[in-house]
Design a protein around this motif. Structure first.
Motif, PDB file in Angstrom:
ATOM      1  N   LYS A   1       1.046  -1.183   0.052  1.00  0.00           N
ATOM      2  CA  LYS A   1      -0.029  -0.038  -0.096  1.00  0.00           C
ATOM      3  C   LYS A   1       0.916   1.226  -0.046  1.00  0.00           C
ATOM      4  CE  LYS A   1      -3.700   2.500   0.683  1.00  0.00           C
ATOM      5  NZ  LYS A   1      -4.883   2.781  -0.404  1.00  0.00           N
ATOM      6  N   TYR A   2       1.955   1.281   0.880  1.00  0.00           N
ATOM      7  CA  TYR A   2       2.696   2.266   0.977  1.00  0.00           C
ATOM      8  C   TYR A   2       3.413   2.581  -0.623  1.00  0.00           C
ATOM      9  CZ  TYR A   2       7.466   4.673   1.875  1.00  0.00           C
ATOM     10  OH  TYR A   2       8.664   5.567   1.828  1.00  0.00           O
ATOM     11  N   GLU A   3       4.079   1.547  -1.087  1.00  0.00           N
ATOM     12  CA  GLU A   3       4.702   1.735  -2.368  1.00  0.00           C
ATOM     13  C   GLU A   3       3.776   2.378  -3.447  1.00  0.00           C
ATOM     14  OE1 GLU A   3       6.537  -2.137  -2.808  1.00  0.00           O
ATOM     15  OE2 GLU A   3       8.231  -1.636  -1.556  1.00  0.00           O
ATOM     16  N   SER A   4       2.506   1.519  -3.602  1.00  0.00           N
ATOM     17  CA  SER A   4       1.438   1.817  -4.527  1.00  0.00           C
ATOM     18  C   SER A   4       1.240   3.439  -4.399  1.00  0.00           C
ATOM     19  CB  SER A   4       0.299   1.195  -4.314  1.00  0.00           C
ATOM     20  OG  SER A   4      -0.508   1.416  -3.255  1.00  0.00           O
ATOM     21  N   GLU A   5       1.123   3.970  -3.117  1.00  0.00           N
ATOM     22  CA  GLU A   5       0.813   5.390  -3.053  1.00  0.00           C
ATOM     23  C   GLU A   5       2.140   6.331  -3.237  1.00  0.00           C
ATOM     24  OE1 GLU A   5      -0.842   6.589   1.019  1.00  0.00           O
ATOM     25  OE2 GLU A   5      -2.452   5.040   0.559  1.00  0.00           O
ATOM     26  N   THR A   6       3.331   5.826  -2.878  1.00  0.00           N
ATOM     27  CA  THR A   6       4.605   6.688  -2.875  1.00  0.00           C
ATOM     28  C   THR A   6       5.367   6.457  -4.242  1.00  0.00           C
ATOM     29  OG1 THR A   6       4.480   6.243  -0.542  1.00  0.00           O
ATOM     30  CG2 THR A   6       6.282   7.636  -1.359  1.00  0.00           C
ATOM     31  N   ASN A   7       5.584   5.142  -4.712  1.00  0.00           N
ATOM     32  CA  ASN A   7       6.351   5.173  -5.843  1.00  0.00           C
ATOM     33  C   ASN A   7       5.693   5.954  -7.092  1.00  0.00           C
ATOM     34  OD1 ASN A   7       7.862   3.198  -4.597  1.00  0.00           O
ATOM     35  ND2 ASN A   7       6.947   1.394  -5.587  1.00  0.00           N
TER      36      ASN A   7
ATOM     37  N   ASP B   1       4.617  12.333 -12.140  1.00  0.00           N
ATOM     38  CA  ASP B   1       4.533  11.731 -10.658  1.00  0.00           C
ATOM     39  C   ASP B   1       3.091  11.088 -10.517  1.00  0.00           C
ATOM     40  OD1 ASP B   1       7.014  13.083  -9.924  1.00  0.00           O
ATOM     41  OD2 ASP B   1       5.885  14.711  -9.346  1.00  0.00           O
ATOM     42  N   LEU B   2       2.906  10.169 -11.363  1.00  0.00           N
ATOM     43  CA  LEU B   2       1.696   9.428 -11.183  1.00  0.00           C
ATOM     44  C   LEU B   2       1.893   7.944 -10.374  1.00  0.00           C
ATOM     45  CD1 LEU B   2       0.100   9.251 -14.801  1.00  0.00           C
ATOM     46  CD2 LEU B   2      -0.357  10.895 -12.716  1.00  0.00           C
ATOM     47  N   ASN B   3       1.109   7.533  -9.569  1.00  0.00           N
ATOM     48  CA  ASN B   3       1.069   6.327  -8.868  1.00  0.00           C
ATOM     49  C   ASN B   3       0.204   5.228  -9.049  1.00  0.00           C
ATOM     50  OD1 ASN B   3      -1.104   6.660  -7.126  1.00  0.00           O
ATOM     51  ND2 ASN B   3       0.185   8.473  -6.296  1.00  0.00           N
ATOM     52  N   ILE B   4       0.268   4.191  -8.690  1.00  0.00           N
ATOM     53  CA  ILE B   4      -0.482   3.122  -8.849  1.00  0.00           C
ATOM     54  C   ILE B   4      -1.723   3.150  -8.245  1.00  0.00           C
ATOM     55  CG2 ILE B   4      -1.092   0.394  -8.341  1.00  0.00           C
ATOM     56  CD1 ILE B   4       0.872   0.726 -10.606  1.00  0.00           C
ATOM     57  N   ASP B   5      -1.739   3.901  -7.012  1.00  0.00           N
ATOM     58  CA  ASP B   5      -3.062   4.111  -6.253  1.00  0.00           C
ATOM     59  C   ASP B   5      -3.877   5.039  -6.727  1.00  0.00           C
ATOM     60  OD1 ASP B   5      -3.745   3.207  -3.325  1.00  0.00           O
ATOM     61  OD2 ASP B   5      -4.209   5.042  -3.192  1.00  0.00           O
ATOM     62  N   ASN B   6      -3.308   6.026  -7.492  1.00  0.00           N
ATOM     63  CA  ASN B   6      -4.210   6.776  -8.126  1.00  0.00           C
ATOM     64  C   ASN B   6      -4.054   7.136  -9.417  1.00  0.00           C
ATOM     65  OD1 ASN B   6      -6.174   8.919  -8.770  1.00  0.00           O
ATOM     66  ND2 ASN B   6      -5.150  10.626  -7.770  1.00  0.00           N
ATOM     67  N   PRO B   7      -4.372   6.184 -10.562  1.00  0.00           N
ATOM     68  CA  PRO B   7      -3.550   6.335 -11.847  1.00  0.00           C
ATOM     69  C   PRO B   7      -4.399   7.090 -12.830  1.00  0.00           C
ATOM     70  CG  PRO B   7      -4.872   4.173 -11.651  1.00  0.00           C
ATOM     71  CD  PRO B   7      -5.128   4.800 -10.178  1.00  0.00           C
ATOM     72  N   ALA B   8      -4.807   8.128 -12.252  1.00  0.00           N
ATOM     73  CA  ALA B   8      -5.313   9.266 -13.435  1.00  0.00           C
ATOM     74  C   ALA B   8      -4.431   9.946 -14.256  1.00  0.00           C
ATOM     75  CB  ALA B   8      -6.286  10.241 -12.517  1.00  0.00           C
TER      76      ALA B   8
ATOM     77  N   LYS C   1      11.412   5.298  -6.750  1.00  0.00           N
ATOM     78  CA  LYS C   1      11.031   4.361  -5.691  1.00  0.00           C
ATOM     79  C   LYS C   1      10.903   5.213  -4.202  1.00  0.00           C
ATOM     80  CE  LYS C   1      11.350   0.199  -8.034  1.00  0.00           C
ATOM     81  NZ  LYS C   1      10.243  -0.329  -8.251  1.00  0.00           N
ATOM     82  N   ALA C   2       9.773   4.594  -3.422  1.00  0.00           N
ATOM     83  CA  ALA C   2       9.573   5.326  -2.033  1.00  0.00           C
ATOM     84  C   ALA C   2      10.714   4.761  -1.164  1.00  0.00           C
ATOM     85  CB  ALA C   2       8.275   4.570  -1.616  1.00  0.00           C
ATOM     86  N   PRO C   3      11.043   5.760  -0.499  1.00  0.00           N
ATOM     87  CA  PRO C   3      12.186   5.549   0.541  1.00  0.00           C
ATOM     88  C   PRO C   3      11.860   4.357   1.439  1.00  0.00           C
ATOM     89  CG  PRO C   3      11.141   7.577   0.851  1.00  0.00           C
ATOM     90  CD  PRO C   3      10.746   7.387  -0.362  1.00  0.00           C
ATOM     91  N   ALA C   4      12.707   3.844   1.947  1.00  0.00           N
ATOM     92  CA  ALA C   4      12.283   2.471   2.701  1.00  0.00           C
ATOM     93  C   ALA C   4      12.033   3.014   4.279  1.00  0.00           C
ATOM     94  CB  ALA C   4      13.906   1.614   3.121  1.00  0.00           C
TER      95      ALA C   4
END
Length: 698
Positions: free
Chosen positions: A184-190, A606-613, A655-658
Motif C-alpha cells: 500500500k505504501y509503495e502503491s501510493e509513494t512510488n 508523478d503518477l502512482n498505482i494507487d491513483n492512476p489518473a 522508488k519510495a524511501p524505505a
C-alpha cells in the motif's frame, strides 16, 4: 313406461359413465396445467426444500406484524421478505454444518438477553436489576402455555448465535499483513513519469464498427454468472383510463353552481325552497349534506391552500363565498367563516440537554446545572447578535435541526411540547427567549407567523358518469378484440391510444408499469395457456382498463441480447476499435506515431498505482501499471485503455524511501477490508442452486 324401466335398469351404468367423464376432465386438466400446483414446496436451495405450508404461515405473520406497526404490506412484499430470510437461513445453516459450528445454552441465553423484551423484562430481573437466569427458567415452568413461544425464540436465537460465530470467523480472516501495508505504501509513494500518445476510441465512428447478436452471446458465455437471468415475460400494453369527459366535468360544475343561491325545487308534489350556500346559517350541516369531503373546522394558512387560489381565498371577506374553483379532482366552493392572526409560527431553537433527558445524540455529557449555565451564555450571545443564531445552533444544539441552523419551519398549535408551544405563540416575531422542557433548555427565536382562515368548503369529485364508463368499456373491449388479429401499435394509433414502452416482468413480480400492483397481469403472462401474441383486457379499479399483449418469452439462463446489449456493446465496439487503432500506431518514435494519428505527444508526471489518473485522459490503471514495468526509454506496444489506445515511453521511476515499519499503511488496508464480510452472503447466493416456485402459489 318400457323406456323408463330400461333407464332405471341401466342407471348404474349411466352414473359410471358420468364418473368416467368427470375423471377424464380432471385428468385432462392436470395434464394441461401440469402437476406443479400439487407441489408442497415453495422452492429449494441447493436441494433443500422449503415447505409451502410453513412458508405461508410465516408470510401471514409478516403481514400481520406490518399491520400492527401501522404499515401496509402486500402478500408479495411479505413473500419476498420471508423468501430472502429462508434462502439466507438455508445457505447459512449449510455453512454452519460444514464448519462444525455449535452453540450451547450460554450462547442462546446471551442472544435472548439482547432482546429488550427479555433482557430488560422486570419479570426476569433480580434485586440488583440484572437478568436472572433462574427467574427466567422458573417463569416458563410456571407458565407452560408460553413454552412454545420460548421454543420459537430459542430457534431464532440459536441461528443468531451461530451466525455471530460465523461472522466473527469471517472478520477474523480479514487480517492485514505487514507485506500488504508495504504494498500500500509503495502503491501510493512510488512515482513514474512518462510520455504518451493517446488515440481515443471516439476517433472512430460507432457506425463504422458493428457488433452482432452472436458476438454479444459469445461474450456473455465467457461471464455466465454476471449475465445470468431469471425467466421473464415482455408485454406491450395500452391503458384506457376511467376519466370523466368534458360533459361530466360541466355537469359537476353546474351542480356546484346550483348550490350557491336559494332556489325552488318541485318535490313530492309541492314546491320546496332550498337554501343556497351564500345564505345558509348552518354551514357545517350544509357541507356535510352536499360535499364529498366532510366539514373541517380547523384554520388553514395560505401555504396549505392551492397556490393558484390562495390569494383570492384570503382576500374574500368573512361570510362571502369564493368559487367554483378546481382543487385536485374536485370542484369546490368555499365560504370564509373567520380569521385568526398568528395561527402558525415559524421558529428556530438551540437545544442544550443534560444527562437523563430524552435526547439520544447529545453532543457532550453535562449536568442540569452545567446545561443551564451554557444555555444562559448562548441566550446572551443570541440576543446580542441575532444574526449569529444559525451558527450558534449548528455548533451547539443537541437537536437534529442543528444541521438547518435550528430552523423548525412552520408549526401549528400543540405540535410542540407545552412550554415551547406557549412561548412561540405568545411572543412577537423577533423574540428570543429561554424555556425548559423534558428535552432540555431551548433558546427559541420566533422568526415568523402566519395568519389563517376557517373555510366551509363544498367539494364534489369530478367522476366519470355511467354513460362515459360505458363508452370507455366499449372502447377497451373493441381494442381487445381487434388487437388479437391486428398489429398492436398500429391499432392503438388508429384508435388514438398510446402503447406504453414494453414491460419486462419476472414470475413473482406484482408491479406492472404505471398501474403498479397488478399481480393478475403477471400471472396471466406466465400462465402455460398464454402464448406469444395473446391479448387480454384487465379491469383495474379506480384506474381503468389495461389491454396487454404477450410480446416475448425469455427462459431462465443468459440474458436476452436486447437486455445485455447496453452493457456489452460498448465493450465489444472498443475492442474492435482497439484493433483498428493499433494498426495505425506504428513509427520509430512517439512523435512519428502521434503525427500519423494527428494527435500530440503528452507528458504524465508523478503518477502512482494507487491513483492512476492520467491528465486529459482519465482513470487508466493498465497504462500506469505498464509505465512502471517498462524499461526506461523504450517505446511500448499499444495498450488498450479505458478511453483509447496508448503508446508510452517511461522516462523515470522513483522508488519510495524505505520505512522501518508500515503500520499506518497496514491500518489503511485494514479499514478498506473491514466491510468485506458483507460480501459473504451475495457470494453464497451467487454459487447456490436456488429454485423459486412461489409463482405457483401466489
Amino acid at each position: 313406461m318400457a323406456v323408463l324401466s330400461k333407464i332405471r335398469k341401466r342407471s348404474g351404468l349411466l352414473l359410471l359413465a358420468i364418473g368416467f367423464a368427470l375423471l377424464a376432465f380432471v385428468v385432462q386438466d392436470l395434464f394441461t396445467k401440469g402437476f406443479k400446483s400439487l407441489s408442497k414446496d415453495v422452492g429449494t436451495v441447493n436441494g433443500k426444500d422449503i415447505s409451502f405450508e410453513e412458508f405461508r404461515i410465516k408470510v401471514a405473520n409478516t403481514e400481520k406484524n406490518s399491520q400492527n406497526q401501522g404499515q401496509t404490506m402486500t402478500s408479495i412484499q411479505a413473500s419476498n421478505q420471508v423468501w430472502n430470510q429462508e434462502v439466507n437461513i438455508a445457505l447459512l445453516s449449510a455453512e454452519f454444518e460444514k464448519l462444525g459450528i455449535r452453540v450451547g445454552e450460554k450462547h442462546i441465553i446471551e442472544v435472548l438477553k439482547s432482546n429488550p423484551q427479555i433482557g430488560q423484562n422486570q419479570l426476569f430481573l433480580n434485586a440488583a436489576g440484572k437478568f436472572d437466569l433462574n427467574k427466567f427458567k422458573d417463569y416458563f415452568k410456571s407458565n407452560p402455555e408460553s413454552l412454545q413461544l420460548l421454543k420459537d425464540q430459542e430457534k431464532d436465537a440459536e441461528l443468531n448465535a451461530k451466525y455471530q460465530i460465523y461472522n466473527s470467523l469471517i472478520k477474523g480472516a480479514m487480517y492485514t499483513t505487514e507485506t500488504e501495508g508495504k504494498l500500500k505504501y509503495e502503491s501510493e509513494t512510488n512515482k513514474v513519469n512518462f510520455d504518451f500518445v493517446s488515440v481515443p476510441f471516439s476517433s472512430i465512428k460507432d457506425s463504422d464498427v458493428k457488433v452482432t447478436d452472436d458476438e454479444i452471446v459469445a461474450y456473455m458465455k465467457t461471464k455466465e454468472k454476471k449475465f445470468k437471468s431469471e425467466e421473464t415475460r415482455e408485454l406491450d400494453y395500452v391503458l384506457i383510463e376511467d376519466k370523466p369527459s368534458g360533459a361530466d366535468e360541466a355537469e359537476i360544475k353546474n351542480k356546484i353552481n346550483s348550490l350557491l343561491t336559494t332556489h325552488v325545487e318541485f318535490k313530492d308534489g309541492k314546491n320546496d325552497t332550498i337554501q343556497g350556500f351564500k345564505s345558509v346559517a348552518d354551514n357545517a350541516e350544509f357541507v356535510n349534506l352536499n360535499s364529498d369531503v366532510p366539514f373541517d373546522s380547523t384554520y388553514v394558512s395560505k401555504q396549505d391552500l392551492p397556490a393558484e387560489h390562495a390569494d383570492a381565498l384570503f382576500a374574500t371577506a368573512t361570510g362571502d363565498v369564493y368559487g367554483p374553483y378546481m382543487r385536485d379532482k374536485y370542484y369546490c366552493i368555499s365560504k370564509v367563516l373567520g380569521r385568526k392572526a398568528g395561527a402558525k409560527v415559524k421558529a428556530s431553537h438551540i437545544l442544550i440537554s443534560w444527562e437523563g433527558t430524552k435526547v439520544p445524540n447529545k453532543k457532550e455529557k453535562r449536568t442540569k446545572e452545567q446545561a443551564k449555565a451554557k444555555a444562559d451564555g448562548l441566550l446572551a450571545q443570541a440576543k446580542a447578535n441575532p444574526g449569529m443564531f444559525a451558527i450558534l445552533a449548528m455548533t451547539n444544539s443537541d437537536d437534529s435541526s442543528a444541521q438547518q441552523g435550528g430552523d423548525l419551519g412552520f408549526f401549528g398549535p400543540n405540535q410542540m411540547v407545552k412550554p415551547f408551544n406557549d412561548f412561540a405563540f405568545n411572543s412577537p416575531i423577533g423574540t428570543i427567549g429561554l424555556v425548559e422542557t423534558e428535552f432540555g433548555y431551548h433558546i427559541i427565536n420566533v422568526t415568523d407567523k402566519q395568519d389563517a382562515i376557517k373555510l366551509a368548503t363544498v367539494a364534489q369529485k369530478i367522476q366519470a358518469s355511467e354513460t362515459t364508463n360505458d363508452k370507455i368499456y366499449a372502447q377497451a373491449t373493441k381494442f381487445e378484440m381487434d388487437a388479437a388479429s391486428n398489429d398492436f401499435a398500429s391499432l392503438a394509433k388508429k384508435m388514438n391510444l398510446t402503447v406504453t414502452p414494453s414491460i419486462r416482468v419476472k414470475a413473482i413480480d406484482e408491479n406492472f408499469g404505471s398501474v403498479n400492483n397488478q399481480r393478475q397481469i403477471v400471472k396471466w403472462a406466465f400462465d402455460k395457456e398464454t402464448n406469444i401474441g395473446d391479448v387480454k383486457r384487465f379491469e383495474v379499479v379506480n384506474v381503468g382498463h389495461v389491454i396487454a399483449k404477450l410480446k416475448k418469452v425469455t427462459p431462465k439462463g443468459l440474458m436476452s441480447v436486447e437486455e445485455a446489449r447496453p452493457q456489452v456493446e460498448l465493450i465489444l465496439k472498443n475492442k474492435k476499435k482497439t484493433e483498428k487503432i493499433k494498426a495505425k500506431m506504428t513509427g520509430a518514435s512517439l512523435a512519428a506515431i502521434a503525427a500519423s494519428n494527428k494527435v500530440t505527444v503528452q507528458n504524465a508526471m508523478d503518477l502512482n498505482i494507487d491513483n492512476p489518473a492520467i491528465p486529459n485522459a482519465g482513470y487508466e490503471p493498465k497504462v500506469v501499471g505498464m509505465a512502471f514495468s517498462s524499461k526506461v526509454g523504450q517505446i511500448s506496444k499499444p495498450i488498450e485503455g479505458n478511453s483509447g489506445v496508448y503508446v508510452i515511453t517511461t522516462k523515470t521511476v522513483t522508488k519510495a524511501p524505505a520505512l522501518k515499519d508500515h503500520k499506518d499503511y497496514t491500518l489503511k488496508v485494514q479499514q478498506q477490508v473491514a466491510n468485506y464480510g458483507g460480501r459473504a452472503m451475495p457470494a453464497l447466493k451467487n454459487d447456490a442452486d436456488i429454485e423459486d416456485n412461489r409463482a405457483d402459489f401466489y
